[in-house]
Scaffold this motif. Sequence first.
Motif, PDB file in Angstrom:
ATOM      1  N   ALA A 156       0.853  -1.175   0.000  1.00 59.04           N
ATOM      2  CA  ALA A 156       0.000   0.000   0.000  1.00 59.04           C
ATOM      3  C   ALA A 156       0.894   1.230   0.000  1.00 59.04           C
ATOM      4  CB  ALA A 156      -0.927  -0.006   1.206  1.00 59.04           C
ATOM      5  N   MET A 170      -4.783   2.317  -0.726  1.00 58.50           N
ATOM      6  CA  MET A 170      -4.662   0.871  -0.862  1.00 58.50           C
ATOM      7  C   MET A 170      -4.546   0.403  -2.309  1.00 58.50           C
ATOM      8  SD  MET A 170      -4.649   0.236   2.296  1.00 58.50           S
ATOM      9  CE  MET A 170      -4.438  -1.516   2.056  1.00 58.50           C
ATOM     10  N   HIS A 174      -4.906  -3.463  -3.994  1.00 59.03           N
ATOM     11  CA  HIS A 174      -6.232  -3.281  -3.417  1.00 59.03           C
ATOM     12  C   HIS A 174      -7.035  -4.576  -3.395  1.00 59.03           C
ATOM     13  CE1 HIS A 174      -9.713  -0.874  -2.252  1.00 59.03           C
ATOM     14  NE2 HIS A 174     -10.428  -1.609  -3.099  1.00 59.03           N
ATOM     15  N   GLY A 178      -7.083  -4.338   0.572  1.00 57.18           N
ATOM     16  CA  GLY A 178      -7.685  -3.042   0.842  1.00 57.18           C
ATOM     17  C   GLY A 178      -9.186  -3.075   0.989  1.00 57.18           C
ATOM     18  N   THR A 209     -12.141   3.718   6.937  1.00 60.81           N
ATOM     19  CA  THR A 209     -11.853   3.201   5.596  1.00 60.81           C
ATOM     20  C   THR A 209     -12.786   3.832   4.580  1.00 60.81           C
ATOM     21  OG1 THR A 209     -13.412   1.357   5.779  1.00 60.81           O
ATOM     22  CG2 THR A 209     -11.152   0.951   6.530  1.00 60.81           C
TER      23      THR A 209
END
Length: 253
Positions: A156, A170, A174, A178, A209
């Motif tokens: 990341a 992320m 990802h 992520g 997030t």
Amino acid sequence: MENGRKTTLEMHTLLLCADVQFLGTTRGVLNQLQVTPKIVGECDAALAMVQAHPFDVIIVDWREIDSLADFLCAVRRSKVNQECVLVAIVRDLLDLRQAFAAGVHFLIHKPASVVQIERCLRAAYCATVVRRRKLHREPVHIVASISTRTQPLAEAMIVNLSEGGVGMRMGLDHDRIGASLSVTEEVDLRFALPETGEMLQISGTVLWTTTSHCGIKFSYIPDAERLALESWLTVCVERSLAELCGRMRAVCA
């Protein structure tokens, strides 16, 4: 300076004092510390300045102000000086008690030697750097390894770094990790500090997030890594202060 970077720590300083002899000694110490203060001898002028200009350190001669409470309240009410470091110049025990009761952080006792003034002012400026370092969030682009208790290592991008945590994008990996990070989840991070190359291994907790970013609060940093991070952030703060002062001088020139 640490990490091979040359920076000049410049601090905006207000000095309210009319004692010519003390001013001469103090200005010499400030010159050695590479600090150019705004010097005023009257309370009204100082009040006008704290309302309009941000200062890192305000030094006040305790006997120069008719209403200490009003002045310090004005400093704390000022949007730009609520967090500044206060230094009082005192003469006796009564001054000392009143100064501490009013929330002053450091004291210079008259008659003061050059050594005493220097030690006090160095402590005041160090306190400012520490405070700014704790609040400072440095923009970065650091590739980091991240894993959770249930998912393997992925990559990341750290986009900002502070003493207490990181903001991460992320997108580098990802699909692997992520999209599945959740708030309160524990993670392990491994990354190198810019310019120094020192490797840090830190544990943290996910605070928030989005579809592509997350915020992580550090929960455990080994002592060696913590010292390395604090040292690096201190240099970043000193550099940003020097750059800010340079821009302000250019605008005012």
